[in-house]
Design a protein around this motif. Structure first.
Motif, PDB file in Angstrom:
ATOM      1  N   VAL A 145       0.849  -1.200   0.000  1.00 41.89           N
ATOM      2  CA  VAL A 145       0.000   0.000   0.000  1.00 41.89           C
ATOM      3  C   VAL A 145       0.882   1.248   0.000  1.00 41.89           C
ATOM      4  CG1 VAL A 145      -1.842   1.255   1.161  1.00 41.89           C
ATOM      5  CG2 VAL A 145      -1.757  -1.246   1.316  1.00 41.89           C
ATOM      6  N   SER A 146       0.765   2.013  -1.057  1.00 38.77           N
ATOM      7  CA  SER A 146       1.444   3.306  -1.163  1.00 38.77           C
ATOM      8  C   SER A 146       0.833   4.021  -2.362  1.00 38.77           C
ATOM      9  CB  SER A 146       2.956   3.125  -1.337  1.00 38.77           C
ATOM     10  OG  SER A 146       3.614   4.395  -1.285  1.00 38.77           O
ATOM     11  N   GLN A 147       1.397   5.170  -2.735  1.00 38.62           N
ATOM     12  CA  GLN A 147       0.934   5.814  -3.959  1.00 38.62           C
ATOM     13  C   GLN A 147       1.446   5.019  -5.165  1.00 38.62           C
ATOM     14  OE1 GLN A 147       1.583   7.747  -1.244  1.00 38.62           O
ATOM     15  NE2 GLN A 147      -0.514   8.541  -1.160  1.00 38.62           N
ATOM     16  N   ALA A 165       3.430 -10.580  -4.776  1.00 39.21           N
ATOM     17  CA  ALA A 165       2.925  -9.295  -4.301  1.00 39.21           C
ATOM     18  C   ALA A 165       2.017  -8.629  -5.322  1.00 39.21           C
ATOM     19  CB  ALA A 165       4.088  -8.359  -3.971  1.00 39.21           C
ATOM     20  N   ILE A 166       1.031  -7.924  -4.792  1.00 39.04           N
ATOM     21  CA  ILE A 166       0.210  -7.012  -5.574  1.00 39.04           C
ATOM     22  C   ILE A 166       0.240  -5.666  -4.851  1.00 39.04           C
ATOM     23  CG2 ILE A 166      -1.301  -8.778  -6.545  1.00 39.04           C
ATOM     24  CD1 ILE A 166      -3.330  -8.145  -4.367  1.00 39.04           C
ATOM     25  N   SER A 167      -0.249  -4.648  -5.487  1.00 34.26           N
ATOM     26  CA  SER A 167      -0.250  -3.337  -4.823  1.00 34.26           C
ATOM     27  C   SER A 167      -1.600  -2.662  -4.994  1.00 34.26           C
ATOM     28  CB  SER A 167       0.854  -2.433  -5.379  1.00 34.26           C
ATOM     29  OG  SER A 167       0.536  -2.006  -6.700  1.00 34.26           O
ATOM     30  N   PHE A 168      -1.912  -1.816  -4.017  1.00 34.25           N
ATOM     31  CA  PHE A 168      -3.101  -0.974  -4.106  1.00 34.25           C
ATOM     32  C   PHE A 168      -2.653   0.479  -4.021  1.00 34.25           C
ATOM     33  CE2 PHE A 168      -6.630   1.426  -2.190  1.00 34.25           C
ATOM     34  CZ  PHE A 168      -7.579   1.222  -3.188  1.00 34.25           C
ATOM     35  N   ALA A 169      -3.108   1.269  -4.974  1.00 35.30           N
ATOM     36  CA  ALA A 169      -2.679   2.661  -5.049  1.00 35.30           C
ATOM     37  C   ALA A 169      -3.528   3.555  -4.168  1.00 35.30           C
ATOM     38  CB  ALA A 169      -2.734   3.155  -6.493  1.00 35.30           C
ATOM     39  N   ALA A 170      -2.894   4.185  -3.200  1.00 40.24           N
ATOM     40  CA  ALA A 170      -3.570   5.191  -2.391  1.00 40.24           C
ATOM     41  C   ALA A 170      -3.861   6.413  -3.253  1.00 40.24           C
ATOM     42  CB  ALA A 170      -2.686   5.583  -1.208  1.00 40.24           C
ATOM     43  N   GLN A 171      -4.788   7.221  -2.806  1.00 41.39           N
ATOM     44  CA  GLN A 171      -5.119   8.447  -3.528  1.00 41.39           C
ATOM     45  C   GLN A 171      -3.856   9.255  -3.789  1.00 41.39           C
ATOM     46  OE1 GLN A 171      -8.185  10.852  -1.706  1.00 41.39           O
ATOM     47  NE2 GLN A 171      -7.555  12.690  -2.782  1.00 41.39           N
ATOM     48  N   ASP A 172      -3.735   9.760  -5.006  1.00 36.68           N
ATOM     49  CA  ASP A 172      -2.559  10.562  -5.336  1.00 36.68           C
ATOM     50  C   ASP A 172      -2.747  11.987  -4.823  1.00 36.68           C
ATOM     51  OD1 ASP A 172      -0.076  11.074  -6.304  1.00 36.68           O
ATOM     52  OD2 ASP A 172      -0.525  10.528  -8.374  1.00 36.68           O
ATOM     53  N   VAL A 173      -1.639  12.700  -4.727  1.00 37.35           N
ATOM     54  CA  VAL A 173      -1.681  14.081  -4.258  1.00 37.35           C
ATOM     55  C   VAL A 173      -1.909  15.006  -5.449  1.00 37.35           C
ATOM     56  CG1 VAL A 173      -0.146  13.512  -2.340  1.00 37.35           C
ATOM     57  CG2 VAL A 173       0.812  14.399  -4.471  1.00 37.35           C
ATOM     58  N   PRO A 174      -2.322  16.247  -5.207  1.00 40.14           N
ATOM     59  CA  PRO A 174      -2.538  17.173  -6.324  1.00 40.14           C
ATOM     60  C   PRO A 174      -1.264  17.387  -7.137  1.00 40.14           C
ATOM     61  CG  PRO A 174      -3.488  18.036  -4.286  1.00 40.14           C
ATOM     62  CD  PRO A 174      -2.679  16.836  -3.902  1.00 40.14           C
ATOM     63  N   ALA A 175      -1.441  17.654  -8.412  1.00 43.17           N
ATOM     64  CA  ALA A 175      -0.307  17.898  -9.298  1.00 43.17           C
ATOM     65  C   ALA A 175       0.544  19.043  -8.762  1.00 43.17           C
ATOM     66  CB  ALA A 175      -0.808  18.219 -10.706  1.00 43.17           C
ATOM     67  N   GLY A 176       1.854  18.828  -8.770  1.00 45.50           N
ATOM     68  CA  GLY A 176       2.777  19.855  -8.298  1.00 45.50           C
ATOM     69  C   GLY A 176       2.940  19.906  -6.799  1.00 45.50           C
ATOM     70  N   TYR A 177       2.298  18.972  -6.079  1.00 46.08           N
ATOM     71  CA  TYR A 177       2.363  18.991  -4.612  1.00 46.08           C
ATOM     72  C   TYR A 177       3.794  18.814  -4.112  1.00 46.08           C
ATOM     73  CZ  TYR A 177       1.558  17.505   0.231  1.00 46.08           C
ATOM     74  OH  TYR A 177       1.596  17.378   1.600  1.00 46.08           O
TER      75      TYR A 177
END
Length: 210
Positions: A145-147, A165-177
């Protein structure tokens, strides 16, 4: 004449380095994409989720959105039965900086029971977190679990280390953050390729848990 030759050599080395970085980034992302998930409903169930650490606050003291969204994603996976327990792996290089403890506190506030949380205090790097998940926690079927941008590198390491392993994408941050974070990740992928195939850095071989 000698100066020109040196300049040509430096240009060639720089060009080769840029090509290597680009190729590594493409390979890491493409080779791990089939195991990357973005929708909870389509995510297979695993016993354990590995939550990769980051600082809870930015350098200017503001809330770190990478941390916030990562914790929320992990809590959602647990609440929806996609994982049964969570390994919180992060850096704890001093008594003033403790990522696993910060992660645990955040998870508890989100309603995750303490009994479902395992803390790894020696996840100094992504490479360490993955290797220790297998060698110390004895897990070879995990959900990372990460971005998304971070998951690709973690998945690549896990796959090359024989972890299913598989992964789950956490919500990304706003562009340019955080442009610095993205640049660092772009350079970290070639390093991961070198670590896995050539360098083999030492990891903490003992059980660092409190």
């Amino acid at each position: 004449m000698r100066v020109k030759r040196i300049i040509k050599i430096l240009i060639s080395i720089t060009f080769a380095g840029i090509v290597f970085i680009l190729l590594c980034n493409v390979w890491v992302v493409v080779s791990t994409r089939p195991n990357s998930y973005f929708v909870v409903d389509s995510l297979p169930t695993n016993q354990v989720g590995l939550v990769l650490g980051t600082s809870k606050a930015t350098s200017d003291g503001e809330e770190n959105l990478y941390f916030k969204y990562r914790m929320e994603a992990a809590a959602r996976l647990f609440n929806e039965g996609k994982v049964k327990s969570l390994i919180l792996s992060g850096n704890n290089d001093s008594k003033y900086y403790n990522e696993p403890q910060d992660m645990e506190q955040a998870m508890l506030k989100l309603g995750i029971p303490k009994s479902a949380l395992l803390l790894d205090y020696a996840g100094y790097r992504t490479f360490d977190s993955i290797i220790r998940c297998k060698n110390i926690f004895k897990q070879d079927h995990i959900t990372i679990v990460s971005q998304d941008f971070h998951n690709a590198r973690a998945l690549y390491i896990a796959q090359k280390e024989g972890i299913n392993a598989i992964s789950f994408a956490a919500q990304d941050v706003p562009a340019g953050y955080s442009l610095r974070t993205l640049i660092r990740e772009y350079l970290a992928r070639p390093k991961a390729v070198i670590d896995v195939h050539i360098y083999r850095p030492e990891t903490s071989g003992y059980n660092v848990m409190q």
